[in-house]
Write a protein that holds these residues in place. Structure first.
Motif, mmCIF file in Angstrom:
data_model
loop_
_atom_site.group_PDB
_atom_site.id
_atom_site.type_symbol
_atom_site.label_atom_id
_atom_site.label_comp_id
_atom_site.label_asym_id
_atom_site.label_seq_id
_atom_site.Cartn_x
_atom_site.Cartn_y
_atom_site.Cartn_z
ATOM 1 N N TYR A 48 -29.528 -18.619 -42.898
ATOM 2 C CA TYR A 48 -30.571 -18.408 -42.200
ATOM 3 C C TYR A 48 -31.823 -19.124 -42.927
ATOM 4 O O TYR A 48 -31.723 -19.115 -44.264
ATOM 5 N N THR A 49 -32.872 -19.407 -42.386
ATOM 6 C CA THR A 49 -33.983 -19.906 -42.970
ATOM 7 C C THR A 49 -35.338 -19.202 -42.186
ATOM 8 O O THR A 49 -35.072 -18.979 -40.937
ATOM 9 N N ARG A 54 -40.678 -17.958 -37.393
ATOM 10 C CA ARG A 54 -39.438 -18.663 -36.857
ATOM 11 C C ARG A 54 -38.134 -18.210 -37.609
ATOM 12 O O ARG A 54 -38.286 -18.570 -38.799
ATOM 13 N N ASP A 56 -34.248 -19.413 -38.253
ATOM 14 C CA ASP A 56 -33.407 -20.380 -37.699
ATOM 15 C C ASP A 56 -31.965 -19.748 -38.342
ATOM 16 O O ASP A 56 -31.765 -19.524 -39.370
ATOM 17 N N TYR A 57 -31.038 -19.833 -37.383
ATOM 18 C CA TYR A 57 -29.772 -19.538 -37.892
ATOM 19 C C TYR A 57 -28.860 -20.597 -37.659
ATOM 20 O O TYR A 57 -29.022 -21.156 -36.517
ATOM 21 N N VAL A 58 -27.720 -20.798 -38.497
ATOM 22 C CA VAL A 58 -26.886 -21.795 -38.370
ATOM 23 C C VAL A 58 -25.332 -21.247 -38.595
ATOM 24 O O VAL A 58 -25.359 -20.864 -40.056
ATOM 25 N N ALA A 64 -25.945 -23.279 -33.507
ATOM 26 C CA ALA A 64 -27.437 -22.917 -34.350
ATOM 27 C C ALA A 64 -28.056 -21.994 -33.183
ATOM 28 O O ALA A 64 -27.786 -22.155 -32.058
ATOM 29 N N SER A 65 -28.885 -21.183 -33.806
ATOM 30 C CA SER A 65 -29.730 -20.284 -32.680
ATOM 31 C C SER A 65 -31.174 -19.844 -33.343
ATOM 32 O O SER A 65 -31.144 -20.115 -34.567
ATOM 33 N N THR A 66 -31.862 -19.265 -32.940
ATOM 34 C CA THR A 66 -33.177 -18.833 -33.430
ATOM 35 C C THR A 66 -33.913 -17.447 -33.167
ATOM 36 O O THR A 66 -33.133 -16.999 -32.098
ATOM 37 N N ASP A 68 -37.805 -15.432 -32.675
ATOM 38 C CA ASP A 68 -39.068 -15.483 -32.981
ATOM 39 C C ASP A 68 -39.503 -14.139 -33.670
ATOM 40 O O ASP A 68 -38.874 -13.125 -33.193
ATOM 41 N N HIS A 76 -34.202 -12.224 -31.167
ATOM 42 C CA HIS A 76 -32.961 -13.322 -31.431
ATOM 43 C C HIS A 76 -32.442 -13.499 -29.878
ATOM 44 O O HIS A 76 -31.744 -12.515 -29.251
ATOM 45 N N GLU A 77 -32.835 -14.619 -29.328
ATOM 46 C CA GLU A 77 -32.319 -14.867 -27.957
ATOM 47 C C GLU A 77 -32.565 -13.798 -27.391
ATOM 48 O O GLU A 77 -33.876 -13.527 -26.968
#
Length: 88
Positions: A48-49, A54, A56-58, A64-66, A68, A76-77
């Motif tokens: 994640y970053t 924001r 961000d997950y990979v 990938a998902s995000t 806020d 998360h979603e």
């Protein structure tokens, strides 16, 4: 408990869970995460970053998902994640 803000970044390191505890994400200091779903430990793992508000997950399969981050809380979603208190 919410995340803390350091500069323009939100500190998200720690364990976050849905209100019912079914989904738990451990966000590690090295930028990795480990997500449990119900009784299934490490259901998803990846990196994640954080950029501003924001997240961000990979995952390790490339999905990938995000999330806020609003008032230090990741959305998360369709999930709202709450920081778990550290055990002493």
């Amino acid at each position: 408990m919410t995340g803390t803000v350091e500069g323009d970044q939100v500190d998200v390191v720690g364990v976050w869970a849905t209100a019912d505890g079914h989904i738990r994400q451990e966000l590690l200091p090295d930028g990795r995460y480990d997500e449990a779903r119900g009784e299934r430990a490490s259901a998803y793992t990846g990196r994640y970053t954080v950029a501003g508000s924001r997240l961000d997950y990979v995952d390790d399969t490339g999905f990938a998902s995000t999330a806020d981050i609003q008032d230090g809380v990741p959305y998360h979603e369709h999930l709202v994640l709450y920081r778990e208190q550290k055990q002493s």
